[in-house]
Design a protein around this motif. Sequence first.
Motif, short mmCIF file in Angstrom:
data_model
loop_
_atom_site.label_atom_id
_atom_site.label_comp_id
_atom_site.label_asym_id
_atom_site.label_seq_id
_atom_site.Cartn_x
_atom_site.Cartn_y
_atom_site.Cartn_z
N UNK A 137 0.85 -1.19 0.00
CA UNK A 137 0.00 0.00 0.00
C UNK A 137 0.89 1.25 0.00
N UNK A 138 0.88 2.04 -1.07
CA UNK A 138 1.69 3.26 -1.10
C UNK A 138 1.22 4.28 -0.06
N UNK A 139 2.17 5.02 0.50
CA UNK A 139 1.88 6.03 1.51
C UNK A 139 2.30 7.40 1.00
N UNK A 140 1.43 8.37 1.18
CA UNK A 140 1.72 9.76 0.83
C UNK A 140 1.65 10.59 2.11
N UNK A 141 2.66 11.42 2.33
CA UNK A 141 2.70 12.31 3.49
C UNK A 141 2.30 13.71 3.06
N UNK A 142 1.49 14.36 3.89
CA UNK A 142 1.08 15.73 3.57
C UNK A 142 1.16 16.61 4.80
N UNK A 143 1.61 17.81 4.62
CA UNK A 143 1.75 18.88 5.63
C UNK A 143 2.99 18.73 6.50
N UNK A 144 3.41 17.52 6.81
CA UNK A 144 4.61 17.28 7.59
C UNK A 144 5.30 16.00 7.11
N UNK A 145 6.60 15.93 7.36
CA UNK A 145 7.35 14.74 7.02
C UNK A 145 7.52 13.83 8.23
N UNK A 146 8.23 12.72 8.02
CA UNK A 146 8.51 11.77 9.10
C UNK A 146 9.98 11.41 9.09
N UNK A 147 10.45 10.92 10.22
CA UNK A 147 11.82 10.46 10.36
C UNK A 147 11.87 8.99 9.97
N UNK A 148 11.97 8.74 8.67
CA UNK A 148 11.98 7.37 8.15
C UNK A 148 12.65 7.37 6.77
N UNK A 149 13.11 6.19 6.36
CA UNK A 149 13.75 6.07 5.06
C UNK A 149 12.78 6.44 3.94
N UNK A 150 13.30 7.07 2.91
CA UNK A 150 12.44 7.56 1.83
C UNK A 150 11.74 6.44 1.08
N UNK A 151 12.30 5.23 1.09
CA UNK A 151 11.64 4.15 0.35
C UNK A 151 10.41 3.61 1.07
N UNK A 152 10.13 4.14 2.26
CA UNK A 152 8.94 3.71 2.99
C UNK A 152 7.71 4.55 2.67
N UNK A 153 7.89 5.60 1.89
CA UNK A 153 6.74 6.39 1.45
C UNK A 153 6.98 6.88 0.04
N UNK A 154 5.89 7.23 -0.63
CA UNK A 154 5.97 7.63 -2.03
C UNK A 154 6.48 9.06 -2.19
N UNK A 155 5.87 9.97 -1.43
CA UNK A 155 6.20 11.39 -1.59
C UNK A 155 5.73 12.14 -0.36
N UNK A 156 6.28 13.33 -0.14
CA UNK A 156 5.83 14.21 0.93
C UNK A 156 5.55 15.59 0.34
N UNK A 157 4.39 16.15 0.68
CA UNK A 157 3.99 17.47 0.20
C UNK A 157 3.96 18.43 1.37
N UNK A 158 4.91 19.36 1.40
CA UNK A 158 5.06 20.26 2.54
C UNK A 158 5.44 21.66 2.07
N UNK A 159 5.28 22.61 2.97
CA UNK A 159 5.83 23.94 2.74
C UNK A 159 7.31 23.91 3.12
N UNK A 160 8.03 24.96 2.77
CA UNK A 160 9.42 25.10 3.19
C UNK A 160 9.42 25.73 4.57
N UNK A 161 9.38 24.88 5.59
CA UNK A 161 9.22 25.36 6.96
C UNK A 161 10.42 26.18 7.44
N UNK A 162 11.60 25.84 6.99
CA UNK A 162 12.79 26.62 7.37
C UNK A 162 12.70 28.01 6.77
N UNK A 163 12.27 28.10 5.52
CA UNK A 163 12.09 29.40 4.87
C UNK A 163 11.07 30.24 5.63
N UNK A 164 9.98 29.61 6.07
CA UNK A 164 8.94 30.35 6.80
C UNK A 164 9.52 30.99 8.06
N UNK A 165 10.27 30.20 8.83
CA UNK A 165 10.87 30.74 10.05
C UNK A 165 11.89 31.82 9.75
#
Length: 342
Positions: A137-165
């Motif tokens: 089952x493919x996993x998509x992350x949205x709004x925040x990422x996770x501390x896990x290997x990239x091959x465990x999820x398909x993609x992450x959709x986030x803002x540039x949180x460092x840029x915001x700060x």
Amino acid sequence: MNPQNHVSRRMFLAILGSASVAAGCSREESDAARAAQKPASGADTAGRKPKTLSEIVVGFSQTGAESSWRIAHSKSIQEEAEKRHVQLLFADGQNVHNNQVNAVNGFITKGVDIIVIAPQESVGWKPTLKEAKRAGIPVVLTSRGVDAEEDLYETVMVADFVWEGRRAGEWLAKQTNGNARIIELVGTPAADVAVMRKTGFAEAIAKHPDMKIIASQSGDFTRTKGKAVMETLLPAHKGEINAVYAHNDDMALGAIQAIQAAGLKPGQDILVISIDAVKPAFEAMMEGKLNATVECNPMHGPLLFDTIDKIVRGEKVPKRTIVPGQIFEREQAATAIGSRPY
């Protein structure tokens, strides 16, 4: 022992052994087939055939409804699912990490086609993501990422949180001529967004020796806790504070209530800048109580389902998609608020 029974027993064991070997070969062939059919985007889909959006079931684990931003984020995804005739199973985690983990495990058991996670916390997801991968089952992350290997999820959709700060810090440096004594209202400490917004802000003010964070405390991204923290910190640092940096608008709005209750004028006696750019923040800017807000766009629905459509068709998707934002100042609020969808 009856010889006939003895022969029957030997025949039974022989047949059982042959079946076990056959089953083992079948499993090996199945594993090989799954490996050969692994799509370019990285998920092990166990040989799933491409489908259309109207044929799939999506399980969506949301952190909760702790802020105006989060409510808008959920609404965008739910409305887009309805628009595209996608069956969406929605689970509100009520801002508890274990609730989300249990919900996702439930989605895996149900055999949904795609799992979408907006994680409350960044850590503690590896075992669950590995189970989803084993289930194909493919996993998509949205709004925040996770501390896990990239091959465990398909993609992450986030803002540039460092840029915001960083953008918030740059704005405050300009407004105070590099001289500020700041209260920082931090988001949920275990969330990557809080860590990165803190990092970006610290990078910006480090260039100005007279800009100091005199207190930094979590308000957990909620208006209630933002108010409570500010009520505690104001008397503890009476006369020192001339700026508040909040990791989201809701905590800033709570802080504004506390500042007013203390007989001070938010936006004048104490400058207030936050992140998200939700409508209540624009209303506060129009009232002169909030000075600026950095946009973090929660309207992920269209992009999310465009991405899911590609995944179920076996197309490659980028590992990371940045949702762009901008900064709004008090002077822009009256003009911009009418065009805000959230």
